[in-house]
Design a protein around this motif. Sequence first.
Motif, PDB file in Angstrom:
ATOM      1  N   PRO A  99       0.718  -1.093  -0.052  1.00  0.00           N
ATOM      2  CA  PRO A  99      -0.038  -0.025  -0.049  1.00  0.00           C
ATOM      3  C   PRO A  99       0.813   1.304   0.124  1.00  0.00           C
ATOM      4  O   PRO A  99       1.965   1.522   0.626  1.00  0.00           O
ATOM      5  N   ALA A 100       0.438   2.252  -0.720  1.00  0.00           N
ATOM      6  CA  ALA A 100       1.032   3.426  -0.929  1.00  0.00           C
ATOM      7  C   ALA A 100       1.190   4.208   0.145  1.00  0.00           C
ATOM      8  O   ALA A 100       2.140   5.000   0.159  1.00  0.00           O
ATOM      9  N   ASN A 101       0.080   4.115   1.162  1.00  0.00           N
ATOM     10  CA  ASN A 101      -0.025   5.236   2.336  1.00  0.00           C
ATOM     11  C   ASN A 101       0.426   4.474   3.452  1.00  0.00           C
ATOM     12  O   ASN A 101       0.133   5.162   4.813  1.00  0.00           O
ATOM     13  N   THR A 102       1.428   3.482   3.633  1.00  0.00           N
ATOM     14  CA  THR A 102       1.894   3.031   4.835  1.00  0.00           C
ATOM     15  C   THR A 102       3.025   3.745   5.234  1.00  0.00           C
ATOM     16  O   THR A 102       3.411   4.813   4.513  1.00  0.00           O
ATOM     17  N   TYR A 103       3.686   3.390   6.450  1.00  0.00           N
ATOM     18  CA  TYR A 103       4.863   4.164   6.938  1.00  0.00           C
ATOM     19  C   TYR A 103       5.979   3.407   5.829  1.00  0.00           C
ATOM     20  O   TYR A 103       5.983   2.505   5.433  1.00  0.00           O
ATOM     21  N   ILE A 104       7.064   4.390   5.928  1.00  0.00           N
ATOM     22  CA  ILE A 104       8.005   4.129   4.827  1.00  0.00           C
ATOM     23  C   ILE A 104       8.785   2.764   5.233  1.00  0.00           C
ATOM     24  O   ILE A 104       9.431   2.218   4.247  1.00  0.00           O
ATOM     25  N   ALA A 105       8.760   2.076   6.616  1.00  0.00           N
ATOM     26  CA  ALA A 105       9.421   1.181   6.974  1.00  0.00           C
ATOM     27  C   ALA A 105       9.116  -0.106   5.962  1.00  0.00           C
ATOM     28  O   ALA A 105       9.991  -0.995   5.634  1.00  0.00           O
ATOM     29  N   SER A 106       7.588  -0.107   5.750  1.00  0.00           N
ATOM     30  CA  SER A 106       7.271  -1.140   4.932  1.00  0.00           C
ATOM     31  C   SER A 106       7.998  -1.549   3.338  1.00  0.00           C
ATOM     32  O   SER A 106       8.354  -2.694   3.162  1.00  0.00           O
ATOM     33  N   VAL A 107       8.124  -0.157   2.987  1.00  0.00           N
ATOM     34  CA  VAL A 107       8.845  -0.165   1.733  1.00  0.00           C
ATOM     35  C   VAL A 107      10.365  -0.362   1.608  1.00  0.00           C
ATOM     36  O   VAL A 107      10.919  -0.881   0.996  1.00  0.00           O
ATOM     37  N   LEU A 108      10.905   0.276   2.657  1.00  0.00           N
ATOM     38  CA  LEU A 108      12.347   0.033   3.074  1.00  0.00           C
ATOM     39  C   LEU A 108      12.681  -1.350   3.201  1.00  0.00           C
ATOM     40  O   LEU A 108      13.771  -1.663   2.512  1.00  0.00           O
ATOM     41  N   ALA A 109      11.983  -1.969   3.666  1.00  0.00           N
ATOM     42  CA  ALA A 109      12.152  -3.617   3.986  1.00  0.00           C
ATOM     43  C   ALA A 109      12.268  -4.171   2.484  1.00  0.00           C
ATOM     44  O   ALA A 109      13.037  -5.242   2.245  1.00  0.00           O
TER      45      ALA A 109
ATOM     46  N   PRO B 117       3.963  11.234   1.641  1.00  0.00           N
ATOM     47  CA  PRO B 117       3.650   9.971   1.275  1.00  0.00           C
ATOM     48  C   PRO B 117       5.069   9.302   0.783  1.00  0.00           C
ATOM     49  O   PRO B 117       5.953  10.175   0.212  1.00  0.00           O
ATOM     50  N   ILE B 118       5.145   8.135   0.543  1.00  0.00           N
ATOM     51  CA  ILE B 118       6.605   7.574   0.343  1.00  0.00           C
ATOM     52  C   ILE B 118       6.883   8.022  -1.079  1.00  0.00           C
ATOM     53  O   ILE B 118       8.157   8.409  -1.119  1.00  0.00           O
ATOM     54  N   HIS B 119       6.261   8.259  -2.240  1.00  0.00           N
ATOM     55  CA  HIS B 119       6.590   8.534  -3.381  1.00  0.00           C
ATOM     56  C   HIS B 119       6.987   9.780  -3.585  1.00  0.00           C
ATOM     57  O   HIS B 119       7.358  10.226  -4.723  1.00  0.00           O
ATOM     58  N   LYS B 120       6.575  10.576  -2.483  1.00  0.00           N
ATOM     59  CA  LYS B 120       7.460  12.185  -2.694  1.00  0.00           C
ATOM     60  C   LYS B 120       8.441  12.303  -1.572  1.00  0.00           C
ATOM     61  O   LYS B 120       8.940  13.407  -1.333  1.00  0.00           O
ATOM     62  N   GLN B 121       8.793  11.065  -1.104  1.00  0.00           N
ATOM     63  CA  GLN B 121       9.990  11.220  -0.376  1.00  0.00           C
ATOM     64  C   GLN B 121      11.299  11.245  -1.160  1.00  0.00           C
ATOM     65  O   GLN B 121      11.265  10.654  -2.057  1.00  0.00           O
ATOM     66  N   LEU B 122      12.182  12.176  -0.620  1.00  0.00           N
ATOM     67  CA  LEU B 122      13.485  12.068  -1.554  1.00  0.00           C
ATOM     68  C   LEU B 122      14.123  10.896  -1.558  1.00  0.00           C
ATOM     69  O   LEU B 122      14.877  10.523  -2.704  1.00  0.00           O
TER      70      LEU B 122
ATOM     71  N   SER C  40       8.769   9.194  -8.064  1.00  0.00           N
ATOM     72  CA  SER C  40       7.939  10.277  -7.721  1.00  0.00           C
ATOM     73  C   SER C  40       6.955  10.328  -8.747  1.00  0.00           C
ATOM     74  O   SER C  40       6.238  11.344  -8.302  1.00  0.00           O
ATOM     75  N   ASN C  41       7.181   9.927  -9.840  1.00  0.00           N
ATOM     76  CA  ASN C  41       6.147  10.253 -11.173  1.00  0.00           C
ATOM     77  C   ASN C  41       4.824   9.034 -10.690  1.00  0.00           C
ATOM     78  O   ASN C  41       4.009   9.061 -11.622  1.00  0.00           O
TER      79      ASN C  41
END
Length: 366
Positions: A85-95, A317-322, A328-329
């Motif tokens: 999910p795109a709206n989760t905390y960044i840790a989910s995606v970092l893993a 949101p994650i996709h807007k984080q540097l 980001s698109n």
Amino acid sequence: MIKFLDLKALNHRFETEFKNEFEIFLRSGTYILGEHVTFFEKEFANYCGTKYCIGVSSGLDALQLIFEAYKVLGILKKGDEVIVPANTYIASVLAISNAGLKPVLVEPDIETFNINPNEVLKAITSKTKAILGVHLYGQLYNVEALETISKQHNLLLIEDAAQAHGAKFVDGRKAGNLSHASAFSFYPTKNLGALGDAGAITTNDFELSEVIFKLRNYGRITTYENNLKGFNCRLDELQATFLRIKLKYLDKDNKKRKAVATYYQEHINSKSIVLPAFQDLNQHVFHLFVIRSNRRNELKDYLYKNGIETLIHYPIPIHKQLAYKDISNCVLPLTEQIHIEVLSLPLNTALTKNQISNIVSVINMF
């Protein structure tokens, strides 16, 4: 000021037990992977209804070790896609990305904030190998739908249960026992919180558990014999000691959280606010009570001026984080709407009835 969360007040009732157990721990002389880690692993596996639990150093490490273990087993490989999910905390995606896998962000259900199964179906490609479902804010994702999708498309289903300790599905299974493997965080603010960083993995897969047990401790099978290129991701013995104490009170504390959430749900009537959607109290343990408002920042300032502290989970949101400028698109309008509208109200077991009533009264005058 009503604090969003007062950890000192929250843990005060455990102080005597903490001190007693600390004295025993100190005198034991065993400070890494001692008996309290082993005991906690058995107790938490039993609580979740799983065969195995592996205590680790954080929720992020728990998630990453799951992906790393599946790579060792040859079930995942570098570059495989994982839907999240795109709206989760960044840790989910970092893993996912830390393990050399590719995160594929999909939109949530704006009512429940959880991953939308229809969006999952749209995102599946020949490279998709797993779904990382997140029980966001403490509410179970659509368990039946994700289980069906994972079976039909032969995908791994992994739970990020970092915020959902004790949430129960209609068939009696709890968070941590609704997938191939699950990751928990015991960060101090969680429903089951340590006094520092801590995490755990639960699973019914023996082979997976054996690999994770090795990976968390340098990949070793004896003190100086290493079969795998592992990590140092061990659950701290002292934190396991504290978690064993607090686990005994988790269901009672979750019941209190549900009572506060129900009061909010029944008494907040401001037309400027959208309340969270849920149908089954058992499937939600209210790690957070998250409302939405198109006047979010104004509302936050108003509440603070009236002595109520709130937090935003999560402002960017994650996709807007540097850190993830490469995606980001992504076109994720619902996710972006959520991130500019959500506001978390105080909800914890240390709140008094007067504080809860005051929060509602102030909100209803907005």
